[in-house]
Design a protein around this motif. Structure first.
Motif, PDB file in Angstrom:
ATOM      1  N   SER A   1       0.812  -1.222   0.000  1.00  0.00           N
ATOM      2  CA  SER A   1       0.000   0.000   0.000  1.00  0.00           C
ATOM      3  C   SER A   1       0.844   1.270   0.000  1.00  0.00           C
ATOM      4  O   SER A   1       0.381   2.327  -0.440  1.00  0.00           O
ATOM      5  CB  SER A   1      -0.958   0.010   1.186  1.00  0.00           C
TER       6      SER A   1
ATOM      7  N   ALA B   1     -10.309   4.353  -8.709  1.00  0.00           N
ATOM      8  CA  ALA B   1      -9.927   5.355  -7.711  1.00  0.00           C
ATOM      9  C   ALA B   1     -11.179   5.983  -7.101  1.00  0.00           C
ATOM     10  O   ALA B   1     -11.277   6.170  -5.882  1.00  0.00           O
ATOM     11  CB  ALA B   1      -9.035   6.418  -8.342  1.00  0.00           C
TER      12      ALA B   1
ATOM     13  N   VAL C   1     -13.068   3.995  -4.357  1.00  0.00           N
ATOM     14  CA  VAL C   1     -12.489   3.967  -3.012  1.00  0.00           C
ATOM     15  C   VAL C   1     -12.416   5.363  -2.390  1.00  0.00           C
ATOM     16  O   VAL C   1     -11.778   5.562  -1.372  1.00  0.00           O
ATOM     17  CB  VAL C   1     -11.114   3.266  -2.978  1.00  0.00           C
ATOM     18  N   GLY C   2     -13.069   6.331  -3.032  1.00  0.00           N
ATOM     19  CA  GLY C   2     -13.143   7.674  -2.468  1.00  0.00           C
ATOM     20  C   GLY C   2     -11.998   8.589  -2.835  1.00  0.00           C
ATOM     21  O   GLY C   2     -11.740   9.574  -2.140  1.00  0.00           O
ATOM     22  N   CYS C   3     -11.318   8.289  -3.920  1.00  0.00           N
ATOM     23  CA  CYS C   3     -10.203   9.123  -4.378  1.00  0.00           C
ATOM     24  C   CYS C   3     -10.567   9.806  -5.687  1.00  0.00           C
ATOM     25  O   CYS C   3     -11.044   9.147  -6.615  1.00  0.00           O
ATOM     26  CB  CYS C   3      -8.955   8.275  -4.616  1.00  0.00           C
TER      27      CYS C   3
ATOM     28  N   VAL D   1      -5.382  11.184  -2.763  1.00  0.00           N
ATOM     29  CA  VAL D   1      -5.518  10.249  -1.652  1.00  0.00           C
ATOM     30  C   VAL D   1      -5.475  11.069  -0.357  1.00  0.00           C
ATOM     31  O   VAL D   1      -4.420  11.351   0.186  1.00  0.00           O
ATOM     32  CB  VAL D   1      -4.395   9.190  -1.656  1.00  0.00           C
TER      33      VAL D   1
ATOM     34  N   ARG E   1     -12.687   7.306   5.258  1.00  0.00           N
ATOM     35  CA  ARG E   1     -11.710   6.225   5.064  1.00  0.00           C
ATOM     36  C   ARG E   1     -10.323   6.812   5.246  1.00  0.00           C
ATOM     37  O   ARG E   1     -10.022   7.887   4.752  1.00  0.00           O
ATOM     38  CB  ARG E   1     -11.818   5.646   3.656  1.00  0.00           C
TER      39      ARG E   1
ATOM     40  N   ARG F   1      -6.335   2.820   4.186  1.00  0.00           N
ATOM     41  CA  ARG F   1      -7.378   1.988   3.584  1.00  0.00           C
ATOM     42  C   ARG F   1      -7.516   2.268   2.096  1.00  0.00           C
ATOM     43  O   ARG F   1      -7.679   1.352   1.285  1.00  0.00           O
ATOM     44  CB  ARG F   1      -8.710   2.210   4.285  1.00  0.00           C
ATOM     45  N   LYS F   2      -7.455   3.541   1.722  1.00  0.00           N
ATOM     46  CA  LYS F   2      -7.540   3.897   0.303  1.00  0.00           C
ATOM     47  C   LYS F   2      -6.333   3.360  -0.456  1.00  0.00           C
ATOM     48  O   LYS F   2      -6.479   2.803  -1.553  1.00  0.00           O
ATOM     49  CB  LYS F   2      -7.631   5.412   0.149  1.00  0.00           C
TER      50      LYS F   2
ATOM     51  N   LEU G   1      -6.268   0.789  -3.663  1.00  0.00           N
ATOM     52  CA  LEU G   1      -5.615   1.125  -4.937  1.00  0.00           C
ATOM     53  C   LEU G   1      -4.535   0.101  -5.275  1.00  0.00           C
ATOM     54  O   LEU G   1      -4.416  -0.340  -6.430  1.00  0.00           O
ATOM     55  CB  LEU G   1      -5.020   2.537  -4.878  1.00  0.00           C
TER      56      LEU G   1
END
Length: 130
Positions: free
Chosen positions: A29, A78, A81-83, A103, A108, A112-113, A117
């Motif tokens: 990550s 992206a 996952v909230g990006c 990011v 989150r 986690r993001k 990714l």
């Protein structure tokens, strides 16, 4: 102003050799967490128009210690996952084909993001390795 990107565009991200574990295969990550030179939370990428091998050469200068290869994440992945993602090539210090994935923490965490990714990029596999 940031220019939007097509949802199906695969952005190119360089992954440091310590973050790529080809024997598993898995990307750590840390490859998708903002680096010290990315304090605004926008991780640097190149647009899909750039060939993955060329993206690697431009970033690494041919030095395998700087990048294990070029990996990809789609814009819609992206987003899932909230990006956010965008084209910032109009900014004075960016090349003509530069983009970013944003990011930043919200409900989150960054970790986690970044894990999500990395999982997308791992599933896709390397777009280029030297």
């Amino acid at each position: 102003m940031t220019m939007p990107l097509p949802d199906d565009e695969v952005l190119r991200r360089q992954v440091h050799p310590t973050a790529w574990h080809p024997s598993e295969p898995k990307i750590d990550s840390s490859a998708f967490k903002p680096r010290k030179n990315e304090p605004d939370g926008r991780i640097s990428c190149m647009r899909a128009a750039v060939d993955p091998a060329d993206a690697w050469k431009r970033y690494s200068g041919g030095d395998e210690r700087r990048s294990a290869g070029t990996f990809g994440v789609r814009v819609d992945e992206a987003s899932e996952v909230g990006c956010g993602a965008g084209d910032d090539s109009h900014e004075p210090d960016k090349p003509a084909d530069h983009a970013f994935i944003e990011v930043r923490p919200d409900e989150r965490s960054i970790t986690r993001k970044a894990r999500a990714l990395a999982a997308y990029a791992t599933a896709r596999g390397p777009l280029f390795t030297p």
